[in-house]
Design a protein around this motif. Structure first.
Motif, PDB file in Angstrom:
ATOM      1  N   TYR A 167      78.658  74.676  16.288  1.00  0.00           N
ATOM      2  CA  TYR A 167      78.422  74.446  14.856  1.00  0.00           C
ATOM      3  C   TYR A 167      79.642  73.785  14.219  1.00  0.00           C
ATOM      4  N   ILE A 168      80.811  74.310  14.548  1.00  0.00           N
ATOM      5  CA  ILE A 168      82.049  73.792  13.954  1.00  0.00           C
ATOM      6  C   ILE A 168      82.260  72.329  14.357  1.00  0.00           C
ATOM      7  N   LEU A 169      82.034  72.024  15.635  1.00  0.00           N
ATOM      8  CA  LEU A 169      82.216  70.637  16.082  1.00  0.00           C
ATOM      9  C   LEU A 169      81.213  69.711  15.406  1.00  0.00           C
ATOM     10  N   ARG A 170      79.962  70.201  15.280  1.00  0.00           N
ATOM     11  CA  ARG A 170      78.950  69.376  14.619  1.00  0.00           C
ATOM     12  C   ARG A 170      79.328  69.128  13.160  1.00  0.00           C
ATOM     13  N   THR A 171      79.837  70.170  12.523  1.00  0.00           N
ATOM     14  CA  THR A 171      80.251  70.018  11.119  1.00  0.00           C
ATOM     15  C   THR A 171      81.352  68.969  11.000  1.00  0.00           C
ATOM     16  N   ILE A 172      82.263  68.984  11.951  1.00  0.00           N
ATOM     17  CA  ILE A 172      83.347  67.998  11.909  1.00  0.00           C
ATOM     18  C   ILE A 172      82.786  66.589  12.094  1.00  0.00           C
ATOM     19  N   ILE A 173      81.919  66.412  13.095  1.00  0.00           N
ATOM     20  CA  ILE A 173      81.344  65.079  13.353  1.00  0.00           C
ATOM     21  C   ILE A 173      80.548  64.587  12.150  1.00  0.00           C
ATOM     22  N   ASN A 174      79.722  65.474  11.593  1.00  0.00           N
ATOM     23  CA  ASN A 174      78.819  65.046  10.525  1.00  0.00           C
ATOM     24  C   ASN A 174      79.530  64.778   9.207  1.00  0.00           C
ATOM     25  N   ASN A 175      80.691  65.367   9.013  1.00  0.00           N
ATOM     26  CA  ASN A 175      81.308  65.259   7.702  1.00  0.00           C
ATOM     27  C   ASN A 175      82.473  64.303   7.608  1.00  0.00           C
ATOM     28  N   TYR A 176      82.985  63.897   8.762  1.00  0.00           N
ATOM     29  CA  TYR A 176      84.123  62.999   8.627  1.00  0.00           C
ATOM     30  C   TYR A 176      83.581  61.593   8.422  1.00  0.00           C
ATOM     31  N   ASP A 177      84.262  60.803   7.590  1.00  0.00           N
ATOM     32  CA  ASP A 177      83.797  59.430   7.445  1.00  0.00           C
ATOM     33  C   ASP A 177      84.818  58.499   8.086  1.00  0.00           C
ATOM     34  N   SER A 178      84.401  57.266   8.310  1.00  0.00           N
ATOM     35  CA  SER A 178      85.200  56.390   9.166  1.00  0.00           C
ATOM     36  C   SER A 178      86.516  55.963   8.513  1.00  0.00           C
ATOM     37  N   GLU A 179      86.716  56.333   7.245  1.00  0.00           N
ATOM     38  CA  GLU A 179      87.993  56.016   6.596  1.00  0.00           C
ATOM     39  C   GLU A 179      89.022  57.123   6.808  1.00  0.00           C
ATOM     40  N   ALA A 180      88.547  58.268   7.243  1.00  0.00           N
ATOM     41  CA  ALA A 180      89.443  59.421   7.356  1.00  0.00           C
ATOM     42  C   ALA A 180      89.799  59.693   8.815  1.00  0.00           C
ATOM     43  N   GLY A 200      60.973  53.150  28.157  1.00  0.00           N
ATOM     44  CA  GLY A 200      59.986  53.017  27.092  1.00  0.00           C
ATOM     45  C   GLY A 200      60.083  54.051  25.994  1.00  0.00           C
ATOM     46  N   LYS A 201      61.096  54.934  26.063  1.00  0.00           N
ATOM     47  CA  LYS A 201      61.245  55.884  24.956  1.00  0.00           C
ATOM     48  C   LYS A 201      61.455  55.113  23.655  1.00  0.00           C
ATOM     49  N   TYR A 202      62.233  54.039  23.754  1.00  0.00           N
ATOM     50  CA  TYR A 202      62.336  53.095  22.645  1.00  0.00           C
ATOM     51  C   TYR A 202      61.673  51.797  23.088  1.00  0.00           C
ATOM     52  N   ALA A 203      60.624  51.402  22.413  1.00  0.00           N
ATOM     53  CA  ALA A 203      59.847  50.220  22.822  1.00  0.00           C
ATOM     54  C   ALA A 203      60.570  48.934  22.433  1.00  0.00           C
ATOM     55  N   PRO A 204      60.205  47.802  23.069  1.00  0.00           N
ATOM     56  CA  PRO A 204      60.782  46.517  22.678  1.00  0.00           C
ATOM     57  C   PRO A 204      60.588  46.271  21.185  1.00  0.00           C
ATOM     58  N   GLY A 205      61.652  45.888  20.512  1.00  0.00           N
ATOM     59  CA  GLY A 205      61.576  45.608  19.079  1.00  0.00           C
ATOM     60  C   GLY A 205      61.656  46.837  18.194  1.00  0.00           C
ATOM     61  N   GLU A 206      61.637  48.024  18.794  1.00  0.00           N
ATOM     62  CA  GLU A 206      61.652  49.242  17.970  1.00  0.00           C
ATOM     63  C   GLU A 206      63.035  49.473  17.350  1.00  0.00           C
ATOM     64  N   ARG A 207      63.018  50.043  16.169  1.00  0.00           N
ATOM     65  CA  ARG A 207      64.261  50.353  15.477  1.00  0.00           C
ATOM     66  C   ARG A 207      64.907  51.593  16.117  1.00  0.00           C
ATOM     67  N   LEU A 208      66.225  51.524  16.316  1.00  0.00           N
ATOM     68  CA  LEU A 208      66.943  52.652  16.914  1.00  0.00           C
ATOM     69  C   LEU A 208      67.514  53.555  15.816  1.00  0.00           C
ATOM     70  N   PRO A 209      67.722  54.835  16.137  1.00  0.00           N
ATOM     71  CA  PRO A 209      68.401  55.707  15.168  1.00  0.00           C
ATOM     72  C   PRO A 209      69.814  55.171  14.893  1.00  0.00           C
ATOM     73  N   SER A 210      70.392  55.603  13.787  1.00  0.00           N
ATOM     74  CA  SER A 210      71.742  55.136  13.453  1.00  0.00           C
ATOM     75  C   SER A 210      72.765  55.738  14.419  1.00  0.00           C
ATOM     76  N   VAL A 211      73.925  55.093  14.461  1.00  0.00           N
ATOM     77  CA  VAL A 211      75.016  55.588  15.298  1.00  0.00           C
ATOM     78  C   VAL A 211      75.311  57.048  14.969  1.00  0.00           C
ATOM     79  N   ARG A 212      75.332  57.335  13.680  1.00  0.00           N
ATOM     80  CA  ARG A 212      75.674  58.693  13.254  1.00  0.00           C
ATOM     81  C   ARG A 212      74.627  59.709  13.737  1.00  0.00           C
ATOM     82  N   GLU A 213      73.353  59.331  13.604  1.00  0.00           N
ATOM     83  CA  GLU A 213      72.288  60.237  14.060  1.00  0.00           C
ATOM     84  C   GLU A 213      72.377  60.483  15.566  1.00  0.00           C
ATOM     85  N   LEU A 214      72.568  59.395  16.300  1.00  0.00           N
ATOM     86  CA  LEU A 214      72.640  59.542  17.754  1.00  0.00           C
ATOM     87  C   LEU A 214      73.887  60.313  18.184  1.00  0.00           C
TER      88      LEU A 214
END
Lengths: 233, 125
Positions: A166-179, B26-40
């Motif tokens: 949880y703590i690691l996820r909180t760190i990843i999710n909350n830091y922004d690329s400027e910090a 095929g989990k992500y199909a050709p042309g399909e939008r990918l999740p953002s870097v942050r989400e992944l």
């Protein structure tokens, strides 16, 4: 000026025989999650305390975002100490009030949102929480600031593996690329996936400053395994 | 669920392999939008900068395309996806054969074993 932290010739000697930090030169960029690693007594906490103005260097200097350590850096640095300093008898809500008063960059909404995700009632008193919960609350307070630098001293020591995640996820999710986030720990295995770079300290000296993937590429082993090799007793 | 990653190899290289596999399977199909870097990054429980680095490499190979307005998508170049799929399959075969060589099997013995395995499989159905 892309360096967030500039450390020059930094030394802290408690007395002639006890030099905790010994002539460290180091420049750290913004936008990275950096591990500050070293065995017990290698100078991690002393270095961190100097960054936060809790100890005064014997020699040398630190600049953060271009400022000498002082009021300006305290506005920009969010610090999680290695021990709790919050009053046990206060409710979380009144601690949130403190943080709002002290720090312009503190977001009460963000803190409440994270507390809610953990099902923590902000009206509860700190002493009613378990040790792991207290650690999470303290991390939430620190990560709810919009700082240039987050300094976390042993954020995952003494909590169970699920709480660590949880703590690691909180760190990843909350830091922004400027910090930048600087995390001191000796539990490397748990944390190395989230680190960009690592600093190895030994007896107060800088032994190594490189990226996690560099260590894995050059040595074909994890940072954890490499650390055990370098610091083998 | 955090992604399972080996501890002894660079993380970004493993992220690249993993995303390539998800695309060719095929989990992500050709042309399909990918999740953002942050989400992944959150899903994998890795540093977003490392995920970013993996995506930069995937873009370089052309498998992933950055749309200025629409985030990142999988390429629509089905041939390229097929080539990369074949390449990954080749890697699997290589790994398998070198493992068998380590066990002292000749190529003939290995291929006999494969045939027998496939036949057994058929019989049991």
């Amino acid at each position: 000026m892309n360096d967030l932290i500039e450390i020059q010739g930094l030394t802290k000697a408690y007395d002639a025989d006890h030099v905790a930090v010994d002539h460290i030169d180091l420049k750290l960029p913004k936008g990275k999650i950096i591990g500050l690693l070293g065995p017990n007594g290698s100078g991690k906490t002393t270095l961190i305390k100097m960054m936060n103005g809790l100890l005064v260097p014997t020699e040398g200097s630190i600049r953060i975002s271009g400022y000498e350590i002082g009021t300006e850096t305290k506005k920009r640095v969010a610090y999680l100490p290695d021990r709790t300093y919050l009053p046990d008898g206060k409710s979380i809500n009144s601690i949130l009030d403190y943080f709002c008063d002290f720090y312009e960059d503190f977001s009460r909404e963000k803190a409440l949102e994270m507390l809610q995700s953990l099902h923590i009632d902000p009206d509860s008193k700190l002493r009613t929480l378990s040790k792991g919960m207290k650690e999470k609350v303290q991390l939430i307070l620190v990560m709810s600031r919009k700082a240039d630098l987050y300094v976390l001293d042993e954020p995952i020591a003494g909590v169970d593996p699920a709480a660590r995640d949880y703590i690691l996820r909180t760190i990843i999710n909350n830091y922004d690329s400027e910090a930048t986030v600087l995390i001191s720990t000796h539990l490397i295995g748990d944390i190395e996936k989230v680190l960009d770079e690592v600093i190895f300290l030994r007896s107060g000296r800088l032994l190594l400053y490189t990226s996690v993937d560099n260590i894995r590429e050059q040595h074909g082993k994890s940072v954890d395994a490499y650390f055990r090799e370098v610091f083998a007793c | 669920m955090a992604w399972n990653l080996d501890t002894d190899r660079p993380i970004y290289a493993q992220l690249i392999e993993r995303i390539k596999t998800q695309i060719v399977s095929g989990k992500y199909a050709p042309g399909e939008r990918l999740p953002s870097v942050r989400e992944l990054a959150a899903e994998a429980a890795v540093n977003p900068n490392t995920m970013q680095k993996a995506f930069a490499e995937l873009e370089r190979t052309g498998l992933v395309i950055t749309q200025r307005t629409n985030g990142r998508t999988v390429t629509e170049d089905v041939k390229l996806i097929g080539d990369i799929r074949a390449e990954l399959a080749g890697d699997q075969v290589n790994t398998f054969f070198s493992g068998m060589r380590e066990l002292g099997y000749t190529e003939k013995e290995t291929s006999d074993l494969i045939l027998r395995y496939l036949n057994d499989d058929k019989d049991s159905k």
